[in-house]
Write a protein that holds these residues in place. Structure first.
Motif, PDB file in Angstrom:
ATOM      1  N   VAL A   1      -0.726  -6.284  -4.861  1.00  0.00           N
ATOM      2  CA  VAL A   1      -0.723  -5.675  -3.532  1.00  0.00           C
ATOM      3  C   VAL A   1      -1.277  -6.685  -2.536  1.00  0.00           C
ATOM      4  N   LYS A   2      -0.460  -7.067  -1.580  1.00  0.00           N
ATOM      5  CA  LYS A   2      -0.821  -8.172  -0.687  1.00  0.00           C
ATOM      6  C   LYS A   2      -1.065  -7.756   0.756  1.00  0.00           C
TER       7      LYS A   2
ATOM      8  N   LEU B   1       0.817  -1.210   0.000  1.00  0.00           N
ATOM      9  CA  LEU B   1       0.000   0.000   0.000  1.00  0.00           C
ATOM     10  C   LEU B   1       0.853   1.264   0.000  1.00  0.00           C
ATOM     11  N   LYS B   2       1.977   1.243   0.706  1.00  0.00           N
ATOM     12  CA  LYS B   2       2.808   2.442   0.800  1.00  0.00           C
ATOM     13  C   LYS B   2       3.341   2.869  -0.556  1.00  0.00           C
ATOM     14  N   SER B   3       3.876   1.929  -1.334  1.00  0.00           N
ATOM     15  CA  SER B   3       4.408   2.288  -2.654  1.00  0.00           C
ATOM     16  C   SER B   3       3.286   2.698  -3.603  1.00  0.00           C
TER      17      SER B   3
ATOM     18  N   ASP C   1      -3.544  -3.335  -9.734  1.00  0.00           N
ATOM     19  CA  ASP C   1      -2.971  -3.028  -8.422  1.00  0.00           C
ATOM     20  C   ASP C   1      -3.655  -1.840  -7.756  1.00  0.00           C
ATOM     21  N   GLY C   2      -4.164  -0.904  -8.547  1.00  0.00           N
ATOM     22  CA  GLY C   2      -4.655   0.359  -8.001  1.00  0.00           C
ATOM     23  C   GLY C   2      -6.141   0.434  -7.755  1.00  0.00           C
ATOM     24  N   ARG C   3      -6.838  -0.712  -7.697  1.00  0.00           N
ATOM     25  CA  ARG C   3      -8.299  -0.680  -7.506  1.00  0.00           C
ATOM     26  C   ARG C   3      -8.743  -1.734  -6.500  1.00  0.00           C
ATOM     27  N   PHE C   4      -9.623  -1.322  -5.603  1.00  0.00           N
ATOM     28  CA  PHE C   4     -10.145  -2.201  -4.562  1.00  0.00           C
ATOM     29  C   PHE C   4     -11.657  -2.030  -4.505  1.00  0.00           C
TER      30      PHE C   4
END
Length: 339
Positions: free
Chosen positions: A315-316, A201-203, A296-299
């Protein structure tokens, strides 16, 4: 990397061990289609000298790989069209798309390098993107290991992979060595090579210009050079990073209808109207964004106020709690603002 064929990397070895055997694991994936010939011709249509050189090298890499195919470049009519885009409104550095025709024969096969990213790459890294896209034109899908068909350029680069690996070669041999093939479903196919990959999440937060909690509203689609694009209207509920005086933003996504058929990347499908999620965005024009890192950029926000990443996300470290993801994102925004 100097050799054409090398042992599978650590990620592929781990894959084999997890599979519970000592034999070499089959990690390659197939798109379901194949070219009409084992000697396909590729025409490079314009573009910068750097892109043309990369395309030539990528075709040559596959010709020299011993995969049972003999691709070559030509200035005349060709099986596959190669070209260059220069588009800073997307997250990909390479794209391949085609139609699956009768008996799975691929038609109208095209691929592009996106100079908005690749112009800043080293020659070997750019060659790797080109060879990756040529692999798609031969019928390979993405594979999650240290192979050429890994879907993200940073992961391939970290593995030192710029040319076909043994698993990639085995996949092409499986396609063109088959005496009979299962018929592929007719329709359009598209694969994207992501220019960025995020593991935490940080990156992801650091690379985003804005982070929003939003629902997906109406959409409009266009087609440019055979590639469909869809603009989604996001109804923003909260800005967790960045900000705007308005409650909306436009998100640009690769994919959409072409000649009545839906074309989209299987790892990063189109947003759907009514869907609610948290989106990590990069701005390319006032009020206009794209989602960074593709999947990676969507949840997605699901029932019970939980969040879930796409199955293809890298992203884990995101839990299933909406409040936790919002709190962590806001904390990262505060920390970033205090520096």
């Amino acid at each position: 990397m100097k050799t054409l064929i090398r042992p599978l990397g650590a990620a592929a070895v781990a894959f084999a061990l997890l599979a519970g055997g000592t034999a070499t694991a089959q990690a390659y994936n197939l798109s379901g289609g194949h070219l009409p010939t084992t000697s396909p011709s590729y025409k490079i249509n314009g573009g910068s000298s750097a892109s043309r050189t990369a395309w030539s090298a990528g075709v040559s890499d596959w010709n020299n790989a011993g995969a049972g195919v003999s691709p070559s470049t030509t200035s005349g009519s060709a099986t596959v069209a190669l070209s260059e885009a220069n588009d800073s409104s997307v997250s990909w550095d390479g794209i391949t798309y085609w139609n699956n025709g009768a008996n799975g024969v691929m038609t109208n096969v095209s691929a592009q390098l996106n100079a908005a990213y690749t112009a800043g790459y080293s020659a070997s890294k750019r060659e790797g993107v080109a060879a990756h896209e040529v692999g798609h034109t031969l019928g390979l899908a993405h594979s999650n290991s240290c192979v050429l068909m890994n879907p993200t350029t940073p992961d391939r680069t970290n593995c030192g992979v710029y040319r076909p690996q043994q698993d990639d070669i085995n996949g092409v041999r499986a396609i063109y060595g088959a005496s009979s093939r299962a018929a592929a479903q007719p329709g359009t196919v598209m694969h994207l090579s992501q220019a960025e990959s995020f593991k935490d999440l940080k990156s992801l937060h650091r690379s985003a210009d804005a982070v929003v909690v939003a629902s997906v509203g109406g959409q409009s689609s266009t087609v440019k050079d055979g590639i469909p694009f869809t603009d989604h209207n996001l109804k923003v509920r909260a800005w967790l990073k960045g900000g705007s005086s308005t409650g909306s933003a436009t998100v640009h996504q690769t994919g959409g209808p072409v000649d009545g058929a839906l074309m989209q990347d299987d790892r990063d499908p189109l947003l759907q109207e009514g869907q609610t999620g948290i989106y990590f965005l990069r701005q390319y024009a006032p009020g206009k964004f794209f989602i960074i890192g593709g999947a990676d950029g969507r949840f997605e926000i699901t029932a019970g106020n939980s969040v879930s990443a796409l199955a293809s996300s890298n992203v884990k470290d995101v839990s299933g709690s909406l409040s936790d993801l919002v709190s962590r994102t806001q904390g990262l925004t505060r920390a970033e603002g205090s520096r």
